[in-house]
Design a protein around this motif. Sequence first.
Motif, short mmCIF file in Angstrom:
data_model
loop_
_atom_site.label_atom_id
_atom_site.label_comp_id
_atom_site.label_asym_id
_atom_site.label_seq_id
_atom_site.Cartn_x
_atom_site.Cartn_y
_atom_site.Cartn_z
N THR A 1 14.34 17.73 20.46
CA THR A 1 13.81 18.66 19.46
C THR A 1 14.25 18.12 18.11
O THR A 1 15.32 18.44 17.60
CB THR A 1 14.36 20.08 19.70
OG1 THR A 1 14.06 20.46 21.05
CG2 THR A 1 13.71 21.06 18.73
N PHE A 2 13.42 17.28 17.54
CA PHE A 2 13.78 16.41 16.42
C PHE A 2 14.40 17.15 15.25
O PHE A 2 15.41 16.71 14.68
CB PHE A 2 12.53 15.66 15.97
CG PHE A 2 12.74 14.68 14.87
CD1 PHE A 2 12.44 15.01 13.55
CD2 PHE A 2 13.24 13.40 15.13
CE1 PHE A 2 12.62 14.11 12.53
CE2 PHE A 2 13.42 12.49 14.12
CZ PHE A 2 13.12 12.84 12.82
N ASN A 3 13.84 18.29 14.90
CA ASN A 3 14.21 18.92 13.63
C ASN A 3 15.61 19.50 13.59
O ASN A 3 16.10 19.85 12.51
CB ASN A 3 13.18 19.99 13.25
CG ASN A 3 13.15 21.12 14.25
OD1 ASN A 3 13.02 20.91 15.44
ND2 ASN A 3 13.27 22.34 13.76
N ILE A 4 16.30 19.59 14.73
CA ILE A 4 17.63 20.22 14.72
C ILE A 4 18.77 19.21 14.70
O ILE A 4 19.94 19.60 14.71
CB ILE A 4 17.81 21.18 15.91
CG1 ILE A 4 17.82 20.41 17.24
CG2 ILE A 4 16.73 22.25 15.91
CD1 ILE A 4 18.15 21.32 18.43
N TYR A 5 18.43 17.92 14.65
CA TYR A 5 19.48 16.90 14.72
C TYR A 5 19.56 16.05 13.46
O TYR A 5 18.55 15.74 12.84
CB TYR A 5 19.24 15.98 15.91
CG TYR A 5 19.36 16.69 17.24
CD1 TYR A 5 18.24 16.93 18.02
CD2 TYR A 5 20.58 17.16 17.68
CE1 TYR A 5 18.34 17.61 19.22
CE2 TYR A 5 20.69 17.84 18.88
CZ TYR A 5 19.56 18.06 19.64
OH TYR A 5 19.68 18.74 20.83
N ALA A 6 20.78 15.67 13.13
CA ALA A 6 21.00 14.69 12.09
C ALA A 6 20.66 13.30 12.61
O ALA A 6 20.74 13.04 13.81
CB ALA A 6 22.46 14.71 11.64
N LEU A 7 20.28 12.43 11.70
CA LEU A 7 19.98 11.04 12.04
C LEU A 7 20.59 10.12 11.01
O LEU A 7 20.94 10.55 9.91
CB LEU A 7 18.47 10.81 12.10
CG LEU A 7 17.74 11.59 13.16
CD1 LEU A 7 16.87 12.66 12.51
CD2 LEU A 7 16.87 10.69 14.02
N ALA A 8 20.68 8.85 11.37
CA ALA A 8 21.27 7.88 10.46
C ALA A 8 20.63 6.51 10.64
O ALA A 8 20.04 6.21 11.68
CB ALA A 8 22.77 7.79 10.70
N TRP A 9 20.77 5.72 9.60
CA TRP A 9 20.43 4.29 9.64
C TRP A 9 21.72 3.50 9.49
O TRP A 9 22.55 3.79 8.61
CB TRP A 9 19.49 3.90 8.52
CG TRP A 9 18.07 4.33 8.71
CD1 TRP A 9 17.47 5.43 8.19
CD2 TRP A 9 17.06 3.64 9.47
NE1 TRP A 9 16.15 5.49 8.58
CE2 TRP A 9 15.87 4.39 9.37
CE3 TRP A 9 17.05 2.46 10.22
CZ2 TRP A 9 14.68 4.01 9.99
CZ3 TRP A 9 15.88 2.07 10.83
CH2 TRP A 9 14.71 2.84 10.72
N TYR A 10 21.88 2.51 10.36
CA TYR A 10 22.98 1.56 10.30
C TYR A 10 22.38 0.16 10.15
O TYR A 10 21.19 -0.04 10.40
CB TYR A 10 23.82 1.61 11.58
CG TYR A 10 24.81 2.73 11.66
CD1 TYR A 10 24.38 4.04 11.88
CD2 TYR A 10 26.17 2.51 11.53
CE1 TYR A 10 25.28 5.09 11.96
CE2 TYR A 10 27.10 3.55 11.61
CZ TYR A 10 26.63 4.83 11.84
OH TYR A 10 27.55 5.87 11.93
N ARG A 11 23.23 -0.78 9.80
CA ARG A 11 22.78 -2.17 9.78
C ARG A 11 23.91 -3.09 10.21
O ARG A 11 25.09 -2.75 10.07
CB ARG A 11 22.28 -2.58 8.38
CG ARG A 11 23.35 -2.64 7.30
CD ARG A 11 22.72 -2.94 5.96
NE ARG A 11 23.71 -3.00 4.89
CZ ARG A 11 23.39 -3.11 3.60
NH1 ARG A 11 22.12 -3.16 3.21
NH2 ARG A 11 24.35 -3.18 2.69
N GLN A 12 23.51 -4.23 10.72
CA GLN A 12 24.48 -5.23 11.14
C GLN A 12 24.01 -6.60 10.69
O GLN A 12 22.97 -7.09 11.14
CB GLN A 12 24.69 -5.21 12.65
CG GLN A 12 25.82 -6.11 13.12
CD GLN A 12 26.24 -5.82 14.54
OE1 GLN A 12 25.52 -5.20 15.32
NE2 GLN A 12 27.45 -6.25 14.90
N ALA A 13 24.78 -7.17 9.78
CA ALA A 13 24.48 -8.51 9.29
C ALA A 13 25.13 -9.55 10.21
O ALA A 13 26.09 -9.23 10.91
CB ALA A 13 25.01 -8.67 7.87
N PRO A 14 24.63 -10.79 10.21
CA PRO A 14 25.21 -11.82 11.07
C PRO A 14 26.70 -11.98 10.85
O PRO A 14 27.15 -12.12 9.71
CB PRO A 14 24.44 -13.08 10.66
CG PRO A 14 23.15 -12.57 10.14
CD PRO A 14 23.46 -11.28 9.46
#
Length: 113
Positions: free
Chosen positions: A28-41
């Motif tokens: 149920t998408f609207n009730i959760y927090a989300l995040a973007w992460y990244r990983q460089a070499p």
Amino acid sequence: QVQLVESGGDLVQPGGSLRLSCAASGITFNIYALAWYRQAPGKQRELVAHISSRGSTHYAESVKGRFTISRDNTENTVYLQMNSLKPEDTAVYYCYIPTFTTWGQGTLVTVSS
């Protein structure tokens, strides 16, 4: 089953822009927090941006003023608008749902002339 699918990664010149998308399913998408992460070499994965279920946002210092995280609850999608890209933004970018500790497969962003 929770699933995240990222898209939008590409090769872009310094100063350019990209928009990443992450489509979620199985929740149920609207009730959760989300995040973007990244990983460089050769580096550890790091938090880029976070958005709460209510739309509150948080950014890493290195991307403040250049990146914008947003969500469309009607499309079950979270976005990362990246402007004024720098070579040091080169990384694989991952979508993440903290509640489920679920990661997407990642999308590669390369910033180079």
